[in-house]
Design a protein around this motif. Sequence first.
Motif, PDB file in Angstrom:
ATOM      1  N   ILE A  67     -38.405 -32.914  23.957  1.00 28.42           N
ATOM      2  CA  ILE A  67     -39.247 -33.998  24.466  1.00 28.42           C
ATOM      3  C   ILE A  67     -39.701 -34.881  23.309  1.00 28.42           C
ATOM      4  N   ASN A  68     -39.414 -36.166  23.407  1.00 29.96           N
ATOM      5  CA  ASN A  68     -39.884 -37.156  22.440  1.00 29.96           C
ATOM      6  C   ASN A  68     -40.896 -38.081  23.101  1.00 29.96           C
ATOM      7  N   ALA A  69     -41.679 -38.764  22.265  1.00 30.71           N
ATOM      8  CA  ALA A  69     -42.641 -39.749  22.758  1.00 30.71           C
ATOM      9  C   ALA A  69     -42.521 -41.030  21.960  1.00 30.71           C
ATOM     10  N   ARG A  70     -42.642 -42.146  22.644  1.00 33.58           N
ATOM     11  CA  ARG A  70     -42.699 -43.467  22.019  1.00 33.58           C
ATOM     12  C   ARG A  70     -44.165 -43.850  21.865  1.00 33.58           C
ATOM     13  N   PHE A  71     -44.568 -44.163  20.618  1.00 34.29           N
ATOM     14  CA  PHE A  71     -45.939 -44.558  20.340  1.00 34.29           C
ATOM     15  C   PHE A  71     -46.036 -46.082  20.250  1.00 34.29           C
ATOM     16  N   ILE A  72     -47.028 -46.652  20.935  1.00 35.66           N
ATOM     17  CA  ILE A  72     -47.373 -48.057  20.741  1.00 35.66           C
ATOM     18  C   ILE A  72     -48.757 -48.105  20.102  1.00 35.66           C
ATOM     19  N   GLY A  73     -49.138 -49.249  19.565  1.00 35.36           N
ATOM     20  CA  GLY A  73     -50.446 -49.290  18.941  1.00 35.36           C
ATOM     21  C   GLY A  73     -50.804 -50.608  18.303  1.00 35.36           C
ATOM     22  N   LYS A  74     -51.933 -50.576  17.596  1.00 35.44           N
ATOM     23  CA  LYS A  74     -52.446 -51.740  16.885  1.00 35.44           C
ATOM     24  C   LYS A  74     -52.922 -51.305  15.514  1.00 35.44           C
ATOM     25  N   ARG A  75     -52.783 -52.184  14.558  1.00 35.71           N
ATOM     26  CA  ARG A  75     -53.267 -51.920  13.206  1.00 35.71           C
ATOM     27  C   ARG A  75     -54.725 -52.349  13.083  1.00 35.71           C
ATOM     28  N   ASN A  76     -55.558 -51.437  12.599  1.00 37.20           N
ATOM     29  CA  ASN A  76     -56.946 -51.774  12.290  1.00 37.20           C
ATOM     30  C   ASN A  76     -57.024 -52.032  10.793  1.00 37.20           C
ATOM     31  N   PRO A  77     -57.383 -53.262  10.364  1.00 39.59           N
ATOM     32  CA  PRO A  77     -57.412 -53.569   8.931  1.00 39.59           C
ATOM     33  C   PRO A  77     -58.418 -52.747   8.152  1.00 39.59           C
ATOM     34  N   ASN A  78     -59.362 -52.108   8.862  1.00 40.66           N
ATOM     35  CA  ASN A  78     -60.375 -51.295   8.185  1.00 40.66           C
ATOM     36  C   ASN A  78     -59.954 -49.836   8.027  1.00 40.66           C
ATOM     37  N   LEU A  79     -58.762 -49.478   8.562  1.00 39.34           N
ATOM     38  CA  LEU A  79     -58.283 -48.105   8.473  1.00 39.34           C
ATOM     39  C   LEU A  79     -56.909 -48.072   7.814  1.00 39.34           C
ATOM     40  N   THR A  80     -56.502 -46.893   7.383  1.00 37.92           N
ATOM     41  CA  THR A  80     -55.178 -46.728   6.763  1.00 37.92           C
ATOM     42  C   THR A  80     -54.133 -46.299   7.789  1.00 37.92           C
ATOM     43  N   ARG A  81     -54.486 -46.271   9.055  1.00 38.85           N
ATOM     44  CA  ARG A  81     -53.562 -45.845  10.099  1.00 38.85           C
ATOM     45  C   ARG A  81     -53.619 -46.822  11.264  1.00 38.85           C
ATOM     46  N   ASP A  82     -52.651 -46.657  12.175  1.00 36.67           N
ATOM     47  CA  ASP A  82     -52.628 -47.443  13.402  1.00 36.67           C
ATOM     48  C   ASP A  82     -53.454 -46.742  14.483  1.00 36.67           C
ATOM     49  N   PHE A  83     -54.020 -47.536  15.390  1.00 35.97           N
ATOM     50  CA  PHE A  83     -54.455 -46.989  16.666  1.00 35.97           C
ATOM     51  C   PHE A  83     -53.182 -46.814  17.499  1.00 35.97           C
ATOM     52  N   THR A  84     -52.948 -45.641  18.046  1.00 37.23           N
ATOM     53  CA  THR A  84     -51.704 -45.410  18.777  1.00 37.23           C
ATOM     54  C   THR A  84     -51.952 -44.715  20.106  1.00 37.23           C
ATOM     55  N   TRP A  85     -50.999 -44.960  21.033  1.00 37.55           N
ATOM     56  CA  TRP A  85     -51.012 -44.309  22.340  1.00 37.55           C
ATOM     57  C   TRP A  85     -49.572 -44.000  22.737  1.00 37.55           C
ATOM     58  N   VAL A  86     -49.389 -43.011  23.596  1.00 35.40           N
ATOM     59  CA  VAL A  86     -48.049 -42.643  24.061  1.00 35.40           C
ATOM     60  C   VAL A  86     -47.655 -43.567  25.212  1.00 35.40           C
ATOM     61  N   GLN A  87     -46.619 -44.376  25.004  1.00 37.36           N
ATOM     62  CA  GLN A  87     -46.173 -45.326  26.018  1.00 37.36           C
ATOM     63  C   GLN A  87     -45.078 -44.744  26.910  1.00 37.36           C
ATOM     64  N   SER A  88     -44.253 -43.847  26.373  1.00 37.80           N
ATOM     65  CA  SER A  88     -43.177 -43.268  27.169  1.00 37.80           C
ATOM     66  C   SER A  88     -42.749 -41.938  26.583  1.00 37.80           C
ATOM     67  N   ILE A  89     -42.090 -41.131  27.413  1.00 35.41           N
ATOM     68  CA  ILE A  89     -41.538 -39.858  26.951  1.00 35.41           C
ATOM     69  C   ILE A  89     -40.092 -39.753  27.422  1.00 35.41           C
ATOM     70  N   GLY A  90     -39.264 -39.133  26.575  1.00 33.99           N
ATOM     71  CA  GLY A  90     -37.877 -38.863  26.914  1.00 33.99           C
ATOM     72  C   GLY A  90     -37.650 -37.364  26.872  1.00 33.99           C
ATOM     73  N   ILE A  91     -37.091 -36.815  27.934  1.00 35.59           N
ATOM     74  CA  ILE A  91     -36.916 -35.367  28.049  1.00 35.59           C
ATOM     75  C   ILE A  91     -35.438 -35.040  28.234  1.00 35.59           C
ATOM     76  N   LEU A  92     -34.926 -34.135  27.400  1.00 35.65           N
ATOM     77  CA  LEU A  92     -33.565 -33.621  27.512  1.00 35.65           C
ATOM     78  C   LEU A  92     -33.629 -32.164  27.956  1.00 35.65           C
ATOM     79  N   PHE A  93     -32.892 -31.820  29.028  1.00 34.10           N
ATOM     80  CA  PHE A  93     -32.881 -30.440  29.506  1.00 34.10           C
ATOM     81  C   PHE A  93     -31.650 -30.238  30.389  1.00 34.10           C
ATOM     82  N   ASN A  94     -30.983 -29.119  30.228  1.00 31.79           N
ATOM     83  CA  ASN A  94     -29.846 -28.747  31.085  1.00 31.79           C
ATOM     84  C   ASN A  94     -28.854 -29.902  31.279  1.00 31.79           C
TER      85      ASN A  94
END
Length: 324
Positions: A110-137
């Motif tokens: 299972i993978n996840a696609r992260f979307i987000g926004k850059r906060n200039p006051n932080l060293t990281r992005d604000f992120t959320w899971v926009q989609s998931i891809g699942i491989l099975f059988n």
Amino acid sequence: MRLGAMWVFILFMLCFLATVRAARPVITPRIVKCRSTSFPACFNIEVPCPLACLRTCLLDCVSCKPVCSCNTPGAICEDPRFVGGDGITFYFHGRKNQDFCLFSDPNLHINARFIGKRNPNLTRDFTWVQSIGILFNNHKLLVAAKKTSKWDDAVDRLAIFMDNNPVSLPAAEGSEWKSPAVTATRTAAANRVTIEAVGAFRLNVAVVPITAEESRVHRYNITEDDCFAHLEIGFKFYNLTDSVDGVLGQTYRSDYVSKAKVNVPMQVMGGADKYLTSHILATDCLASRFGSVNGVSSIKKGGIEHSTMKCSSGTEGSGVVCKR
């Protein structure tokens, strides 16, 4: 005079509190049902969500009680907040517009696609899971939140693809779509669904926006052109091996010791590079166990087919497209 002034102050405060209370938005609790006929004592009984999660609860058919879906093992919510298989809550921020391996076992990835926004006051992005891809059988399942500017609970923003084909679910609570591999059931008329692959996993998904209040409190600076619709997810897994890995998967191993920093208010898991993958249906992250034997990585024909596909998960459009 003092007594009179005190009464004036008391009356002023009562009026102020009444005004504030009247200005608060009234949130109607979501009504949830058990839709599994395997639990006849609870089947189709309507129960309101508790105060702690008025809009995001699920009904546990076993106990016939509502539970806050973001607080149970296997949950992924918010910025992304994970609840591990060990019950410990942690955050994994990843990076915006990139894909990360959440879960990898020999027969499930299972993978996840992260979307987000850059906060200039932080060293990281604000992120959320926009989609998931699942491989099975030898199957591929993609679930995504469509991009939208203005949010409307009644408008469905959920996209589901099974083996590259769109899944069409009527816009009615309880409507079903079945294939030999999975069953998808709407748990609300729009934006909520349960997907189950027998013997592999059950997945509860909701598409939710970043609200104006959340943006104000967390300083997301969300603008009117994009409410950053994203997924809130609850996983339940079956028949796992003890070699399982991934951001969330590793927490299900019997020998797992949490790597999150426990001496800070927000426990954050690092090591993003280990879980970074090339696209939503790739199995090429360093933590991959998919297609392996006894936890030792090996490439099978199915793995080659999946890893050579290029997918767009709908961050700029309404669907998910995969091409060779």
